[in-house]
Scaffold this active site. Structure first.
Site, PDB file in Angstrom:
ATOM      1  N   TYR A 156       0.942  -1.126   0.063  1.00 21.14           N
ATOM      2  CA  TYR A 156      -0.003   0.058   0.195  1.00 21.14           C
ATOM      3  C   TYR A 156       1.074   1.152   0.145  1.00 21.14           C
ATOM      4  CZ  TYR A 156      -3.214   3.480   1.124  1.00 21.14           C
ATOM      5  OH  TYR A 156      -4.521   4.189   2.058  1.00 21.14           O
ATOM      6  N   LYS A 160       0.863   4.420  -2.934  1.00 25.51           N
ATOM      7  CA  LYS A 160       1.154   5.625  -2.900  1.00 25.51           C
ATOM      8  C   LYS A 160       1.781   6.407  -2.151  1.00 25.51           C
ATOM      9  CE  LYS A 160      -3.842   4.897  -1.751  1.00 25.51           C
ATOM     10  NZ  LYS A 160      -4.374   5.292  -2.520  1.00 25.51           N
TER      11      LYS A 160
HETATM   12  P1  NAP Z   1     -13.714   2.176   0.991  1.00 27.09           P
HETATM   13  O1  NAP Z   1     -14.169   2.922   1.969  1.00 27.09           O
HETATM   14  O2  NAP Z   1     -13.055   0.880   1.504  1.00 27.09           O
HETATM   15  O3  NAP Z   1     -14.076   2.345  -0.125  1.00 27.09           O
HETATM   16  C1  NAP Z   1     -13.590   2.429  -1.504  1.00 27.09           C
HETATM   17  C2  NAP Z   1     -13.537   2.653  -3.050  1.00 27.09           C
HETATM   18  O4  NAP Z   1     -12.831   2.233  -3.676  1.00 27.09           O
HETATM   19  C3  NAP Z   1     -15.255   1.931  -2.987  1.00 27.09           C
HETATM   20  O5  NAP Z   1     -16.306   3.082  -3.766  1.00 27.09           O
HETATM   21  C4  NAP Z   1     -15.141   0.674  -3.944  1.00 27.09           C
HETATM   22  O6  NAP Z   1     -16.519  -0.005  -4.683  1.00 27.09           O
HETATM   23  C5  NAP Z   1     -14.180   1.279  -5.117  1.00 27.09           C
HETATM   24  N1  NAP Z   1     -12.833   0.389  -5.708  1.00 27.09           N
HETATM   25  C6  NAP Z   1     -12.533  -0.211  -4.712  1.00 27.09           C
HETATM   26  N2  NAP Z   1     -11.581  -1.226  -6.065  1.00 27.09           N
HETATM   27  C7  NAP Z   1     -12.006  -0.549  -6.940  1.00 27.09           C
HETATM   28  C8  NAP Z   1     -11.450  -0.583  -8.726  1.00 27.09           C
HETATM   29  N3  NAP Z   1     -11.042  -1.899  -8.808  1.00 27.09           N
HETATM   30  N4  NAP Z   1     -12.290  -0.321  -9.149  1.00 27.09           N
HETATM   31  C9  NAP Z   1     -13.188   1.194  -9.111  1.00 27.09           C
HETATM   32  N5  NAP Z   1     -13.389   1.201  -7.688  1.00 27.09           N
HETATM   33  C10 NAP Z   1     -12.568   0.278  -6.998  1.00 27.09           C
HETATM   34  O7  NAP Z   1     -12.143   3.012   1.139  1.00 27.09           O
HETATM   35  P2  NAP Z   1     -11.689   4.529   1.996  1.00 27.09           P
HETATM   36  O8  NAP Z   1     -11.336   4.788   2.646  1.00 27.09           O
HETATM   37  O9  NAP Z   1     -13.278   5.304   0.940  1.00 27.09           O
HETATM   38  O10 NAP Z   1     -10.881   5.222   0.748  1.00 27.09           O
HETATM   39  C11 NAP Z   1     -11.010   5.996  -0.625  1.00 27.09           C
HETATM   40  C12 NAP Z   1      -9.139   6.520  -0.939  1.00 27.09           C
HETATM   41  O11 NAP Z   1      -8.750   7.343   0.146  1.00 27.09           O
HETATM   42  C13 NAP Z   1      -8.103   4.965  -1.060  1.00 27.09           C
HETATM   43  O12 NAP Z   1      -7.495   5.077  -2.066  1.00 27.09           O
HETATM   44  C14 NAP Z   1      -7.955   4.840  -0.073  1.00 27.09           C
HETATM   45  O13 NAP Z   1      -6.055   3.906  -0.235  1.00 27.09           O
HETATM   46  C15 NAP Z   1      -7.634   6.524   0.218  1.00 27.09           C
HETATM   47  N6  NAP Z   1      -7.453   6.707   1.856  1.00 27.09           N
HETATM   48  C16 NAP Z   1      -7.799   6.361   3.183  1.00 27.09           C
HETATM   49  C17 NAP Z   1      -7.337   6.637   4.170  1.00 27.09           C
HETATM   50  C18 NAP Z   1      -8.227   6.019   5.497  1.00 27.09           C
HETATM   51  O14 NAP Z   1      -8.496   6.228   6.158  1.00 27.09           O
HETATM   52  N7  NAP Z   1      -9.671   5.030   5.100  1.00 27.09           N
HETATM   53  C19 NAP Z   1      -6.372   7.171   4.129  1.00 27.09           C
HETATM   54  C20 NAP Z   1      -5.393   7.543   3.621  1.00 27.09           C
HETATM   55  C21 NAP Z   1      -5.960   7.154   2.342  1.00 27.09           C
HETATM   56  P3  NAP Z   1     -17.038  -0.574  -4.195  1.00 27.09           P
HETATM   57  O15 NAP Z   1     -18.041  -0.358  -3.287  1.00 27.09           O
HETATM   58  O16 NAP Z   1     -17.822  -1.932  -5.097  1.00 27.09           O
HETATM   59  O17 NAP Z   1     -15.744  -2.186  -3.761  1.00 27.09           O
END
Ligand code: NAP
Length: 248
Positions: A156, A160
């Site tokens: 990851y 990133k």
């Molecule tokens: P999440 O709740 O797991 O949601 C992930 C989203 O991405 C969902 O809408 C999912 O669709 C979609 N997705 C997954 N694989 C995909 C693919 N192959 N093609 C198209 N869409 C896909 O994640 P989140 O926490 O909101 O994170 C969103 C972004 O922020 C990510 O890039 C993550 O790395 C980054 N981020 C998150 C955090 C955190 O603390 N949460 C921190 C730093 C960075 P489905 O619903 O259909 O599966």
């Protein structure tokens, strides 16, 4: 005044979490929103309806961000439906955490494909349109983990950190055509992605944050509104940490 009035925006992965928050906040600022999901058809349909009811144009597309061909097809469809693309938010991401000792090759490859190659796929797919318009804003979702590293998340963190290098290169390549590329690096944001962590780990994260709380999707969305809008017209190639001071 609405900051994104009339702008057409594509967001990958908006059926849940941060992407969902960005889509909702963008629509509230007057943007038309095309967004993708991987398998959550129900929530995606519900979001499309919710955004449309706010008076903007909105459409959900099932599309795998890791697939080059699927991204080409997606952008073709979005252009047919929306005519123009002003902003791209590369948000889709996954985790497959493990210590290197236990991490399989598939776990490494999959995370790189969904998190990093997707950014290449989507940027390639919108590039021609934005070049023609001589205007565009690309926002790529990295993480504080891409800046600092994290034990148990080498795949990851690599994906990133790769996003940051890619984005800075795009800022240099595309700047002369008025296409801006910036990175948002969220800290600990409370979504389904972080729900997978155990309560003790979560408490530890919260305690280590100067602002003493996890972030919300809205916290990230607000930074994205700024980077998508003309308020940030002179900002490109930057990494904006939205982390409650975590890496300070
Ligand atoms: P999440 O709740 O797991 O949601 C992930 C989203 O991405 C969902 O809408 C999912 O669709 C979609 N997705 C997954 N694989 C995909 C693919 N192959 N093609 C198209 N869409 C896909 O994640 P989140 O926490 O909101 O994170 C969103 C972004 O922020 C990510 O890039 C993550 O790395 C980054 N981020 C998150 C955090 C955190 O603390 N949460 C921190 C730093 C960075 P489905 O619903 O259909 O599966």
């Amino acid at each position: 005044m609405k900051l994104l009035e009339g702008k057409n925006i594509i967001i990958t992965g908006a059926s849940r979490g941060i992407g969902h928050g960005i889509a909702t906040a963008f629509a509230a600022q007057g943007a038309n929103v095309a967004f993708t999901y991987s398998s959550s058809a129900g929530p995606a349909e519900a979001l499309e309806k919710e955004l449309t009811e706010k008076g903007v144009k909105a459409k959900a597309y099932q599309s795998d961000a890791a697939s080059f061909e699927a991204c080409q097809e997606l952008v073709k469809q979005v252009l047919e439906d929306f005519e123009q693309i002003d902003v791209l938010v590369n948000n889709a991401g996954i985790t497959k955490d493990n210590l290197l000792m236990r991490m399989g090759e598939d776990d490494f490859d999959k995370v790189i494909e969904v998190n990093l190659k997707s950014v290449f796929n989507m940027t390639k797919a919108v590039q021609r349109t934005m070049l023609k318009q001589r205007k565009g804003s690309i926002i790529n979702m990295s993480s504080v983990v891409g800046v600092k590293g994290n034990a148990g998340q080498s795949n990851y963190a690599a994906s990133k950190a790769g996003i940051i290098g890619f984005s800075k290169s795009m800022a240099l390549e595309l700047g002369s055509r008025n296409i801006r590329t910036n990175v948002v690096a969220p800290g600990f944001i409370e979504t389904e992605m972080t729900e997978k962590l155990d309560e003790k780990t979560i408490a530890g994260w919260r305690d280590a944050i100067p602002l003493k709380r996890g972030g919300t999707p809205e916290d990230i969305a607000n930074a994205c509104i700024f980077l998508a809008s003309d308020m940030s017209a002179y900002i490109t190639g930057q990494v904006l940490q939205v982390d409650g001071g975590m890496l300070t």
